[in-house]
Design a protein around this motif. Structure first.
Motif, short mmCIF file in Angstrom:
data_model
loop_
_atom_site.label_atom_id
_atom_site.label_comp_id
_atom_site.label_asym_id
_atom_site.label_seq_id
_atom_site.Cartn_x
_atom_site.Cartn_y
_atom_site.Cartn_z
N VAL A 278 0.84 -1.20 0.00
CA VAL A 278 0.00 0.00 0.00
C VAL A 278 0.88 1.26 0.00
O VAL A 278 0.53 2.27 -0.60
CB VAL A 278 -0.96 0.01 1.21
CG1 VAL A 278 -1.71 1.32 1.29
CG2 VAL A 278 -1.94 -1.16 1.10
N PRO B 187 1.59 -0.97 8.86
CA PRO B 187 1.27 -2.09 9.74
C PRO B 187 1.69 -1.92 11.21
O PRO B 187 0.89 -2.21 12.10
CB PRO B 187 2.00 -3.28 9.11
CG PRO B 187 2.84 -2.73 7.99
CD PRO B 187 2.37 -1.36 7.67
N THR C 9 -4.81 -3.93 2.11
CA THR C 9 -5.37 -4.90 1.17
C THR C 9 -5.43 -6.30 1.77
O THR C 9 -5.79 -7.25 1.08
CB THR C 9 -4.51 -4.97 -0.10
OG1 THR C 9 -3.22 -5.48 0.26
CG2 THR C 9 -4.36 -3.61 -0.75
N GLY D 169 -1.11 -9.60 3.70
CA GLY D 169 -0.34 -10.42 4.63
C GLY D 169 1.17 -10.33 4.47
O GLY D 169 1.92 -11.04 5.15
N GLU D 170 1.65 -9.46 3.62
CA GLU D 170 3.10 -9.33 3.45
C GLU D 170 3.79 -8.92 4.76
O GLU D 170 4.88 -9.36 5.08
CB GLU D 170 3.43 -8.29 2.36
CG GLU D 170 3.09 -8.70 0.95
CD GLU D 170 3.94 -9.87 0.46
OE1 GLU D 170 5.02 -10.09 1.02
OE2 GLU D 170 3.49 -10.57 -0.47
N CYS D 171 3.14 -8.04 5.50
CA CYS D 171 3.72 -7.55 6.75
C CYS D 171 3.93 -8.71 7.73
O CYS D 171 4.94 -8.78 8.43
CB CYS D 171 2.82 -6.49 7.38
SG CYS D 171 1.09 -6.98 7.50
N LYS E 180 -1.67 -7.96 9.92
CA LYS E 180 -2.85 -8.15 9.08
C LYS E 180 -4.06 -8.55 9.93
O LYS E 180 -5.15 -7.98 9.81
CB LYS E 180 -2.57 -9.23 8.03
CG LYS E 180 -3.76 -9.58 7.19
CD LYS E 180 -3.53 -10.86 6.42
CE LYS E 180 -4.85 -11.53 6.13
NZ LYS E 180 -4.68 -12.87 5.59
S1 SF4 Z 1 -1.75 -6.82 5.14
FE1 SF4 Z 1 0.04 -5.71 5.90
S2 SF4 Z 1 1.38 -5.53 4.14
FE2 SF4 Z 1 -0.63 -6.07 3.34
S3 SF4 Z 1 -1.61 -4.12 2.89
FE3 SF4 Z 1 -2.21 -4.64 4.95
S4 SF4 Z 1 -0.71 -3.62 6.26
FE4 SF4 Z 1 0.15 -3.65 4.20
#
Ligand code: SF4
Ligand code: FAD
Ligand code: SF4
Ligand code: FES
Lengths: 653, 250
Positions: B138, B148, B198, B201-203, B214
């Motif tokens: 994002v 995050p 979004t 889950g990358e964080c 997330k």
């Molecule tokens: S899940 Fe984590 S990495 Fe993915 S958009 Fe949300 S805050 Fe950013």
């Protein structure tokens, strides 16, 4: 002009910052890194406090010299006045239920080996429950017990080495981390301004009418002469409101921008942490623990004391010096030598275990910590962090192999000599708290869990003292010709050069000029000797000869080597000539400070011909009553000057 | 062994002497002391708890002090942070999101029971290493996104409290809109906050401490819904904000 300038953002600095803000004082916190990167985040074990006796009772509070603990610390739960203060019946079955403030005092005194000030210890121990209550009130997430009683009493406690009871409040294995980050969140909410990535160079000192006149009147007559120069146009200042050797702020190296700036302040609090980094490669401490604040105070004419007392932790991983917590031994781990045999009582006090291990290492043997017999399941359940650390840093699996270990430097008891109000003895309007200070709480050895307690209680108290003195910036601002710089508005983004230098008082501007010159010299001097190599040499030397077991010949030998390194500083420089974000330069400045403090530690260690607490002399193995005194280090133009003074005799309780 | 380090726009390769595997941080110091004193990076505790040393290794966030380097590794500075020099980045802007998430002052309370403790235990393990911030897509499109770690921090304070306030959470919105001095945590995370995530889950993958921002964000959405907030993008679908995330779930 800020009311309170705080150098250092560890637990000590942030506590003082919050308390100063509560008092309505303006605060500026400066740190050489980012706020939460302070070493306080590394503390795992816990913070000591006796919290089971219905809190500290009112009669205790009134016994304190600092009766001024802010009233809001006493909540309505704190119905202490309704309770008979003496002999409350403990209602918990655990051993901490029978704990008392007196026992905490006694444990601390014992560990200090008659070298601490009983009043300071008493004060800290009596303020301990209130400190925990305060941390709880600002939402530090302590581990909790399942007892529906008083919220404070639900805080879980564990027993650390040297304690007679389970007294250390903890937040899993992240006590320091969680305290530090919670303090930081509260500081942000309170609008406290941080100036990050600014490295403390020197204190700014007003030296009275003409520098020559007053220099001789200073207790620190032995200052390196370049600190007092004739261009110090002090005579231009009205003398009213400022006394000689008054600290009026500090100079910093703005790491990002690469320039010297000054911050003027009515009160300066140094909270820069310890100096374990002079044992580079042989310490659990973070890389930045180079004792910068202590060195700055020495250069300003202040005193460092008890510098020979360095606590070693018995078990760190060989090579990487990563801490393996005491719990590994507590759970039944064995220490074994090269023959696979046990050689010491694993549960003896830290310094004894450290010495036993070091003797083996001196004899050329490896020592390993064997926890295999505890079984995979237990190890995985009780020591998950240790497992991970061993796999990562030592490439071994403790379930299958013993862990190679060594004892390493862990905590520095000595530091800036302060009075009972944490004021630096020789300097006015200047305070020191936390590990950088020697507030005579730990004496010859620190009790685990007492340093986190000290940083919180002293951070609270020092603000009481400052507030009680009634010094606000207005008092002094009017005495200064141009109180133009409002440091709490300066952020690191601010282009320092955009500030009119005319806004600074002449003696501040002079300090900036001197520091600027000094740094220019570092950039231009020959860089013939690689200081990174010398940093390693220094660490090895200090560890081998000025470490766990000390001995006259070895100490003198070490002195020779140290002098050699010291003399080479003139041909050590930086290979990186960029001004902006120059890590090389900052590390060089840190190294210079570490060398200076290494000298203090070494000289004091030679002088103290006895064994006491963490200081062990093989050739003088007995503690001697005639050595129940402190060694003070001051800077003379030619090296480190030592003097001793008798302490009052402490009765063992 | 060789490692490559991104410096400004070019990539430089260094040959390392050490044969036994050591941490990336030790390798960086070896380079700095033996090969190039100008190599610039951040470090502190050496033991994975101060959060100074996060970098990208072959595109993934790692703590240099807790990662054993391998031959041909490519080391780069964190993403979405202005690079100050080599691997050293400016974390101020990212950390400013904490100010946005927590101020003005919120009345926080502490955990009191083992249950409370369990609710925020993981969230309070955060070492502010900024790895998650670097991993969050994002931030590529919305630099004002709270990110995050700040959202996890906000959830930390709400989760610890939710228990005691019960349905009182619903007051949160009212308090915030009435500019009550005590409430309003939820109000601060509606714009450029929870709805912009979004949920990729990358964080969670990037975090060295096993924190799951997330899920915390999903919890915050739940609490927000209960308190009467709604996804602002539902009404503005035409604007095609990134909040609907990646439609491709493969
Ligand atoms: S899940 Fe984590 S990495 Fe993915 S958009 Fe949300 S805050 Fe950013
Ligand atoms: C691995 C480990 C485990 C520990 N476990 C425990 C425990 O379980 N219980 C316990 O009680 N104690 C423990 N300790 C000791 C305790 O953590 C420290 O004594 C305490 O945290 C020191 O806090 P402080 O605020 O004085 O300094 P620090 O937290 O060290 O902070 C110093 C601050 O000063 C800043 N600073 C330094 N130099 C400069 C400069 N030149 N310019 C600007 N800023 C500067 C730094 O950036 C930092 O912000 C442990 C220590 C270690 C290393
Ligand atoms: S949530 Fe994890 S990745 Fe993000 S800053 Fe905290 S510790 Fe680092
Ligand atoms: S150096 Fe502290 S986290 Fe890596």
């Amino acid at each position: 002009m800020t009311d309170v300038l705080i150098v250092g953002s560890g637990g000590a600095g942030l506590t003082a910052a919050l308390k100063a803000r509560e008092k309505g004082l303006s605060v500026t916190v400066v740190t050489k890194t980012l706020p939460t990167q302070a070493q306080t985040c590394m503390a795992q074990g816990g913070i000591n406090a006796v919290i089971n006796r219905g809190l500290t009772s009112d009669d205790n509070a009134s016994a304190l010299p600092s009766a001024g603990l802010t009233p809001h610390l006493v909540t309505s739960d704190d119905n202490a006045s309704a309770l008979p203060s003496a002999g409350l019946t403990p209602h918990l079955a655990d051993d901490n239920a029978s704990d008392t403030v007196e026992a905490h005092i006694a444990d601390t005194l014992k560990s200090s080996h008659h070298l601490a000030d009983p009043n300071m210890i008493e004060q800290m121990c009596q303020n301990a429950a209130k400190a925990i209550e305060w941390l709880d009130s600002i939402a530090v997430p302590f581990s909790r017990l399942d007892n529906a009683s008083d919220p404070l009493q639900s805080i879980a406690q564990r027993r650390l080495g040297g304690a007679s009871h389970s007294r250390a409040c903890y937040a899993q294995d992240y006590t320091g981390l969680k305290i530090l980050h919670t303090l930081y969140d509260r500081c942000i909410e309170s609008g406290i301004k941080f100036i990050t990535e600014h490295y403390l160079l020197n204190l700014v000192i007003y030296r009275g009418l003409t520098s020559d006149d007053n220099a001789s009147a200073l207790p620190s007559a032995g200052l390196t002469p370049h600190l007092v120069t004739s261009d110090d146009n002090a005579s231009a200042l009205p003398s009213a409101g400022l006394t000689p050797h008054q600290v009026t702020g500090a100079t910093f190296w703005d790491i990002r921008q690469g320039k010297v700036i000054a911050i003027e302040a009515t009160n300066t609090i140094i909270a820069t942490g310890g100096f374990g980094e002079l044992y580079h490669g042989f310490t659990t401490n973070s890389l930045g623990s180079s004792g910068d604040g202590i060195a700055a105070v020495l250069r300003a004419g202040g005193t460092a004391s008890d510098m020979e007392f360095v606590q070693f932790h018995p078990t760190a991983l060989l090579d990487s010096a990563i801490l393996i917590s005491e719990s590994a031994r507590g759970e039944g781990g064995y220490l074994i030598n090269h023959e696979g045999k046990r050689f010491t009582d694993e549960l003896a006090p830290r310094d004894e275990v450290a010495r036993a291990i070091f003797s083996q290492i001196q004899a050329g043997h490896h020592v390993r910590l064997d926890i295999r017999h505890l079984g995979k399941e237990k190890i995985e359940k009780l020591m998950p962090q240790e497992l991970q650390l061993c796999r990562l840093h030592a490439d071994i699996d403790p379930v299958k192999e013993p862990i190679p270990i060594m004892p390493v430097a862990h905590y520095t008891m000595g530091g800036i000599e302060v009075d009972e109000e944490f004021k630096v003895r020789e300097l006015n309007s200047c305070y020191a708290i936390g590990e950088c200070a020697n507030a005579h709480i730990h004496g010859a050895n620190r009790l685990g869990g007492n340093s986190l307690l000290e940083i919180i209680t002293s951070g609270i108290q020092v603000i009481e003292y400052i507030a009680n003195r009634g010094l606000t910036s207005d008092d002094n601002a009017s005495a200064l010709p141009s109180a133009g710089l409002t440091p709490h508005l300066v952020t690191s983004d601010d282009n320092a050069s955009a500030l009119p230098s005319a806004g600074l008082t002449p003696h501040t501007q002079n300090q900036i000029n001197r520091d600027d010159e000094a740094i220019k010299k570092i950039f231009t001097k020959p860089n013939e000797v690689n200081f990174y190599n010398k940093r390693k040499t220094l660490g090895r030397l200090m560890y081998r000869d000025v470490g766990i077991i000390r001995q006259t010949n070895k100490l003198h030998e070490a002195e020779m080597y140290l002098d050699e390194i010291y003399n080479k500083i003139s041909v050590m420089g930086v290979g990186d000539k960029t001004r902006e974000s120059n890590q090389n330069l900052v590390e060089f400045l840190e190294f210079r400070n570490a060398i200076l403090l290494a000298k203090c530690t070494l000289k004091s260690a030679i002088m103290r011909q006895e064994s006491r607490g963490a200081h062990y002399r093989e050739d003088f193995p007995i503690e001697r009553t005639d050595w129940q005194k402190h060694i003070y280090c001051r800077l003379k133009d030619s090296g480190v000057d030592l003097s001793t003074e008798l302490t009052t005799v402490v009765n063992d309780i | 062994m060789n490692i490559s380090i991104k410096r400004d726009s070019k990539t430089e390769s260094f040959k390392l002497q050490s044969t036994s595997p050591i941490t990336l941080l030790s390798a960086l110091y070896d380079i700095k002391s033996e090969l190039d004193p100008t190599l610039t990076f951040d470090a502190g505790c050496k033991s994975g708890v101060c959060g100074s040393c996060a970098v990208l290794v072959n595109g993934k966030e790692q703590l240099a002090c807790s990662y054993k380097y391998q031959d041909a590794d490519l080391i780069e500075p964190l993403k979405y942070h202005p690079v100050l020099r080599d691997l050293k980045v400016d974390k101020n802007k990212a950390h400013q999101t904490i100010n946005r998430g927590l101020t003005p002052k919120h009345n926080c309370t502490s955990v009191k029971t083992p249950d409370d403790e369990a609710k925020t235990k993981i969230q309070t393990d955060c070492i502010l290493c900024n790895s998650c911030y670097s991993s969050c897509p994002v931030l590529a499109v919305n630099p004002d996104f709270l990110g995050p770690f700040t959202l996890t921090r906000v959830w930390r304070y709400l989760a610890g409290e939710g228990q005691r306030q019960g349905k009182g959470q619903a007051q949160d919105k009212g308090q915030a809109q009435g500019t009550a001095p005590t409430g309003g945590l939820l109000d601060k995370i509606q714009v450029n906050g929870i709805w912009d995530c979004t949920l990729c889950g990358e964080c969670t993958v990037a975090c060295p401490q096993g924190i799951d921002p997330k899920t915390d964000i999903m919890m915050l959405r739940g609490e927000s819904g209960k308190a009467g907030y709604s996804d602002p993008n539902f009404g503005n679908m035409d604007f095609g904000t990134p909040s609907f995330g990646t439609p491709d779930f493969s």
